[in-house]
Design a protein around this motif. Structure first.
Motif, mmCIF file in Angstrom:
data_model
loop_
_atom_site.group_PDB
_atom_site.id
_atom_site.type_symbol
_atom_site.label_atom_id
_atom_site.label_comp_id
_atom_site.label_asym_id
_atom_site.label_seq_id
_atom_site.Cartn_x
_atom_site.Cartn_y
_atom_site.Cartn_z
ATOM 1 N N CYS A 216 51.158 43.367 64.255
ATOM 2 C CA CYS A 216 50.321 42.563 65.252
ATOM 3 C C CYS A 216 49.974 41.087 64.555
ATOM 4 O O CYS A 216 50.294 39.973 65.317
ATOM 5 N N PHE A 217 49.718 41.259 63.393
ATOM 6 C CA PHE A 217 49.739 39.884 62.640
ATOM 7 C C PHE A 217 50.909 39.221 62.595
ATOM 8 O O PHE A 217 51.017 37.850 62.809
ATOM 9 N N ILE B 65 50.305 45.316 72.275
ATOM 10 C CA ILE B 65 50.807 44.344 71.722
ATOM 11 C C ILE B 65 52.334 44.169 72.315
ATOM 12 O O ILE B 65 52.535 42.917 72.245
ATOM 13 N N VAL C 137 40.450 44.337 46.048
ATOM 14 C CA VAL C 137 40.556 43.566 47.318
ATOM 15 C C VAL C 137 41.761 43.351 47.555
ATOM 16 O O VAL C 137 42.479 43.705 48.472
ATOM 17 N N ILE C 138 42.838 43.395 46.298
ATOM 18 C CA ILE C 138 44.267 43.518 46.711
ATOM 19 C C ILE C 138 44.720 44.638 46.997
ATOM 20 O O ILE C 138 45.675 44.957 47.855
ATOM 21 N N GLY D 174 45.966 55.588 60.254
ATOM 22 C CA GLY D 174 46.693 54.313 60.592
ATOM 23 C C GLY D 174 48.173 54.420 61.136
ATOM 24 O O GLY D 174 48.908 53.570 61.454
ATOM 25 N N ILE E 144 42.178 46.891 67.099
ATOM 26 C CA ILE E 144 42.304 46.680 65.632
ATOM 27 C C ILE E 144 40.947 46.724 64.926
ATOM 28 O O ILE E 144 41.028 47.576 63.633
ATOM 29 N N LEU F 157 38.429 52.918 59.417
ATOM 30 C CA LEU F 157 38.747 53.059 58.045
ATOM 31 C C LEU F 157 37.834 52.734 56.983
ATOM 32 O O LEU F 157 37.643 53.279 55.915
ATOM 33 N N GLY G 147 45.801 49.430 52.304
ATOM 34 C CA GLY G 147 45.110 50.264 53.241
ATOM 35 C C GLY G 147 45.034 50.038 54.524
ATOM 36 O O GLY G 147 44.946 50.524 55.386
ATOM 37 N N ILE G 148 45.697 48.609 55.017
ATOM 38 C CA ILE G 148 45.675 48.126 56.257
ATOM 39 C C ILE G 148 46.868 48.901 57.248
ATOM 40 O O ILE G 148 48.060 48.806 56.317
ATOM 41 N N PRO G 149 46.601 49.527 58.104
ATOM 42 C CA PRO G 149 47.694 50.264 59.014
ATOM 43 C C PRO G 149 48.916 49.216 59.143
ATOM 44 O O PRO G 149 48.611 47.959 59.267
ATOM 45 N N THR G 150 50.283 49.739 59.186
ATOM 46 C CA THR G 150 51.444 48.839 59.288
ATOM 47 C C THR G 150 51.421 48.218 60.692
ATOM 48 O O THR G 150 51.869 47.121 60.933
ATOM 49 N N VAL G 151 50.873 48.932 61.731
ATOM 50 C CA VAL G 151 51.042 48.279 63.246
ATOM 51 C C VAL G 151 49.926 47.011 63.197
ATOM 52 O O VAL G 151 50.178 46.218 63.818
ATOM 53 N N VAL G 152 48.821 47.053 62.092
ATOM 54 C CA VAL G 152 48.153 45.891 62.233
ATOM 55 C C VAL G 152 49.067 44.658 61.706
ATOM 56 O O VAL G 152 48.644 43.709 62.237
ATOM 57 N N LEU H 69 44.628 38.306 52.734
ATOM 58 C CA LEU H 69 44.027 39.349 53.354
ATOM 59 C C LEU H 69 42.674 38.798 54.211
ATOM 60 O O LEU H 69 42.736 39.044 55.245
ATOM 61 N N THR I 299 51.514 55.097 62.795
ATOM 62 C CA THR I 299 52.026 54.948 64.244
ATOM 63 C C THR I 299 53.275 55.533 64.321
ATOM 64 O O THR I 299 53.665 56.247 65.533
ATOM 65 N N ASP J 85 41.956 36.288 61.326
ATOM 66 C CA ASP J 85 42.822 36.095 62.688
ATOM 67 C C ASP J 85 42.582 37.215 63.681
ATOM 68 O O ASP J 85 42.417 36.864 64.833
ATOM 69 N N MET K 164 43.248 46.897 49.041
ATOM 70 C CA MET K 164 42.774 46.800 50.391
ATOM 71 C C MET K 164 43.959 46.334 51.353
ATOM 72 O O MET K 164 44.264 46.997 52.383
ATOM 73 N N LEU K 165 44.795 45.497 50.832
ATOM 74 C CA LEU K 165 46.050 45.194 51.668
ATOM 75 C C LEU K 165 46.792 46.409 51.694
ATOM 76 O O LEU K 165 47.492 46.466 52.880
ATOM 77 N N ILE L 194 53.677 40.990 52.398
ATOM 78 C CA ILE L 194 52.488 41.154 52.054
ATOM 79 C C ILE L 194 51.943 42.434 51.859
ATOM 80 O O ILE L 194 51.233 42.731 50.931
ATOM 81 N N LEU M 284 39.884 49.288 62.113
ATOM 82 C CA LEU M 284 39.389 48.931 60.850
ATOM 83 C C LEU M 284 38.004 49.375 60.416
ATOM 84 O O LEU M 284 37.817 49.915 59.150
ATOM 85 N N MET N 158 56.800 49.693 61.743
ATOM 86 C CA MET N 158 56.058 49.292 62.953
ATOM 87 C C MET N 158 56.386 47.682 62.622
ATOM 88 O O MET N 158 56.573 47.145 63.727
#
Lengths: 297, 286, 254
Positions: A127-128, B243, A113-114, B207, B258, B265, A119-124, B29, B209, B35, A116-117, A158, B262, A222
């Motif tokens: 946005c966050f 964005i 799970v950690i 992913g 997104i 992915l 693996g999330i694209p940096t552009v996401v 996460l 950019t 969100d 997975m953080l 993060i 995801l 990003m």
């Protein structure tokens, strides 16, 4: 025998081909250096290297233009330090939890799970930062600018957290069990065993993971482009807008900069600084790690 | 408070801190995903996936970006996988333990840590301008290939070195040549892990950019590419584009995009797990 | 020894791991279609020696050798020798059973296949014959497409022997083939060896004195990288010439 000489030729050809593929990595490095170098050299024909390294204003589009890289380095370091303040302690303590406290089952669930953080694209993350983190900060600290370093620090923190946690955990787990048992047998508590025996033994591995994570934060693009803004600034105020080296490179390439212009060349000079910094840090991290591997093997 | 009690308290406090840190990671996460979902879910529809981008939020879609990403990832896989796996085979199975080998290995490890935006600069100078490929799919795929190559090499190398030596000996002992041993014994055994590593590397590429922005892919593209030489856009680029716009609706559209990204992915990762299981079962003959 | 036909003749053979000499001036004539046992305490060089006979040591970068090993008057350690065809002639079975992670059939068919046999019927025939010769056919004929890893340890080891037989070698090297097996499987493999020596020259490294005494025709005793004594097994076990040989086989050291 004829069959075998045919086979031998085939074997040789395959080996040659594989060898060439392996050499490509060297060519990639060399071409990175050459590409950066050639444009950087021509950039320094127009801008003095002294001004570049010591100037405190970065204003490439103004007349007269200024090419002092310090504001960009300031921005980059601010993000690197800010995100490290978040990611290093949290990452390390969660690594300790996973390796020393969690049972195999919990570990088997929590670790992926950690990760997975990561693996999330940096552009996401960008946005966050813009949609979620910045509004909260602005509520808490009303004078915060729309683009600010704080928000970027948090999301970059993060982002590099899983790197710290999983590499540190590897280092901590590789500390031989006999060392722990020796300390427990003396009546030490888990806290004492961890802080006085395990962590010192894993120190070089942990340091290596820290350096890699900071190097990652320096190269992050990003999230800082989206959240931290485009104002080259020398400041330590994280509620102001800043600009990092990476964000500047993106900013230039977003506009239609003609090849050969000084703005175009400047991204190569900045790219060179970025490449040298991260490549150097990776080398140091590897050197530290290879030293600690010798201890146990 | 006596000393024993103090030590016990400290111990408990430490355990709580460690646990809290771990939970923080998981909570972050969850927060991030929630969100995005809350903002984007209502904008998600079949039309969204089948429409081209538009100036009007309610008509905007990700068709060109989606297919651009698919094209990009397939081309990148076609370029980087054979090259990366081959390089790893050489380094693990052929290379003499020499200084040069060592240098190559350290170098690859460090390349994996070079910021992606630097690969973007390289792609811009080498492929877009140097080879005059322009802002085309193939230029993007080549740039991403350079980016994932070190990751593929490292994971393939690990997969190969995990193959037990007894298998190599068994094959050589029967008079198999080096390549036969690799082709018929080592590669099949390492395949589950090579596949997993490669898919993870490619999901990193999908992913990315910054390198694509560098090579100039951030343009308005309202068609799906037909050949590798066509200009293109990709999902992360489209997200970045939306964005950055001032209208708040576009923030929600970005969130919807997104979610799609995801999901892609997630599909890739699930595919990696399924493929690995299947191969492992086959190896164990079940 | 004069009346025996010689298969391999080793002359003044030395071997080093980096700077560490593991074999010192070995001279040995290995008779054709007999079982030759190599005994001696751990680290005496017998495994290093047997791995030279099909050049498996080529896979270890630090190994350096000197001297001659003549097979059909050809020095197998010469750099021009094609190791692939050498290993086809000199098969090897390892200490731990190491079947390929594929079916029983694929395990045996692998060797003939890589040496160019494509005919399916022919392959099936080779597989069946090899499994029969390795005394495994009756146990596995109904599950020839099952994974080799589902077999028991003893069966796996006989499968490895069958796999070696399938490439039709002249010589079979066995490196402590029974050390990971139970007594019943061990005796099955010993019976098999005795049967196989009608067609093959067999060289076996073993730690088990009884095994050497039971199955072998000739025995060489290794100590500290040297051959201390080499003789017919009966003579060597009944009346060793050297004191250290006697000490070893009577269990006084090692």
């Amino acid at each position: 025998m004829a069959v075998h000489s045919y086979n031998n030729i085939k074997e040789k050809i395959i080996e040659r081909y594989l060898f060439v593929c392996a050499l490509i990595s060297i060519f990639v490095t060399i071409s990175i250096v050459l590409v950066l170098l050639s444009e950087t050299v021509s950039f320094f024909r127009d801008v003095s290297i002294i001004e570049f390294l010591t100037g405190t204003r970065w204003a490439p589009t103004y007349t007269p233009s200024h090419f002092g890289v310090l504001p960009l380095i300031n921005g980059t370091l601010l993000i690197a330090i800010g995100s490290s303040i978040i990611a290093l302690p949290v990452g390390l303590t969660s690594a300790i939890y996973l390796s020393e406290y969690a049972n195999e089952q919990t570990r088997g669930i929590v670790k992926p799970v950690i990760e997975m953080l990561a693996g999330i694209p940096t552009v996401v993350y960008g946005c966050f930062a813009v949609l979620f983190v910045t509004p909260i900060i602005r509520k808490l600290v009303p004078e915060t600018e729309i683009f600010n370093a704080a928000s970027a620090c948090i999301v970059v923190g993060i982002m590099i957290l899983p790197m710290v946690s999983s590499l540190s955990e590897d280092a901590i787990r590789s500390v031989p069990h006999t060392l722990r048992e020796g300390a427990y047998a003396l009546g030490a508590t888990k806290y004492e065993v961890t802080t006085r025996v395990v962590l010192p033994s894993a120190l070089s591995g942990i340091l290596a993971s820290f350096i890699l994570a900071i190097s990652r934060a320096i190269g992050e693009t990003m999230a800082v482009t989206l959240a931290a803004g485009a104002t080259p600034n020398i400041t330590l105020n994280i509620f102001e807008s800043i600009q990092t080296m990476t964000a500047y490179i993106v900013q230039v390439s977003l506009g239609d900069t003609p090849a050969g212009s000084i703005a175009y060349k400047s991204i190569f000079a900045i790219g060179m600084v970025l490449f040298l910094m991260t490549f150097g840090m990776n080398l140091i991290s590897q050197w530290i790690r290879s030293r600690y591997q010798e201890v146990y093997e | 408070m006596n000393l024993q009690e103090k030590r016990r308290r400290k111990d408990q406090l430490f355990a709580v801190i460690c646990l809290a840190s771990t939970i923080t990671g998981i909570l972050l996460l969850a927060l991030l995903l929630c969100d995005i979902f809350v903002k984007g879910f209502s904008w998600l529809s079949w039309d969204f996936i089948c429409s081209y981008p538009s100036r009007f939020p309610e008509r905007a879609g990700i068709k060109s970006a989606f297919w651009g990403s698919i094209w990009l990832i397939l081309l990148t896989a076609a370029i980087a996988l054979p090259m990366g796996v081959s390089a790893a085979i050489y380094l693990e199975e052929y290379a003499p333990r020499s200084r040069l080998t060592k240098i190559i290995e350290i170098n690859i490890f460090n390349l994996a840590g070079v910021p992606s935006v630097v690969y973007g600069i390289l792609g811009l100078a080498l492929f877009v301008r140097g080879l005059s490929l322009g802002k085309s799919l193939i230029a993007g795929a080549l740039t991403l290939s350079l980016l994932v190559l070190p990751i593929i090499i490292i994971s393939t190398k690990e997969a190969l070195s995990a193959v037990p030596n007894s298998l190599r000996e068994a094959s050589y002992g029967l008079g198999a040549s080096r390549w036969q041993t690799i082709r018929y014994q080592i590669l099949p055994s390492a395949m589950p892990w090579i596949l997993t590593g490669s898919i993870l590397a490619l999901s990193r590429a999908i992913g990315e950019t910054a390198p694509l922005i560098m090579i100039g892919a951030l343009t308005f593209v309202a068609f799906t590419p037909q050949t590798p030489l066509d200009p293109f856009t990709a999902m992360p680029i489209q997200i970045f584009n939306w964005i950055s716009r001032p209208q708040p609706e576009f923030a929600n559209i970005a969130s919807a995009a997104i979610i799609v990204l995801l999901l892609v992915l997630l599909t890739m990762n699930a595919a990696a797990i399924i493929l690995r299981r299947k191969y492992q079962k086959k190896l164990q003959g079940q | 020894m004069n009346h025996e036909e010689i298969e391999i003749s080793v002359k003044n053979f030395n071997l080093w791991y980096a700077d560490n000499q593991a074999l010192k001036n070995i001279n040995l004539d290995i008779p054709r279609r007999k079982i030759t046992a190599l005994i001696g305490p751990s680290g005496c060089g017998k495994t290093s020696f047997i791995r030279c006979l099909n050049r498996m040591n080529d896979l270890i970068p630090t190994v350096r050798t000197e001297g001659e090993m003549l097979l059909n008057n050809e020095n197998i350690n010469h750099k021009d020798v094609d190791v692939v065809s050498l290993r086809k002639k000199v098969g090897m079975v390892f200490q731990k059973p190491n079947p390929f992670p594929s079916s029983v059939f694929e395990n045996v068919a692998y060797g003939p296949r890589i040496h160019g046999e494509k005919n399916k019927q022919q392959l099936a025939q080779i597989v069946e014959e090899s499994l029969k010769n390795a005394a495994l056919w009756d146990e596995v004929s109904d599950r020839i497409d099952r994974s080799a890893l589902s077999l028991s340890g003893g069966q796996q080891q006989r499968l490895c022997i069958a796999r070696t037989l399938a490439v039709q070698p002249d010589i079979i090297l066995l490196d402590e083939p029974c050390s990971a097996l139970d007594p019943i499987s061990t005796s099955k493999i010993e019976d098999l060896m005795v049967k196989l020596k009608e067609q093959y020259t067999i060289i076996i490294v073993t730690h088990n004195m009884q095994q050497a005494a039971r199955v072998s025709d000739y025995t060489a005793f290794f100590l500290h990288g040297k051959i201390i004594e080499f003789d017919e097994t009966k003579k060597l076990f009944k009346k060793p010439k050297e004191k250290s040989t006697e000490d070893y086989i009577t269990g006084r050291f090692g």
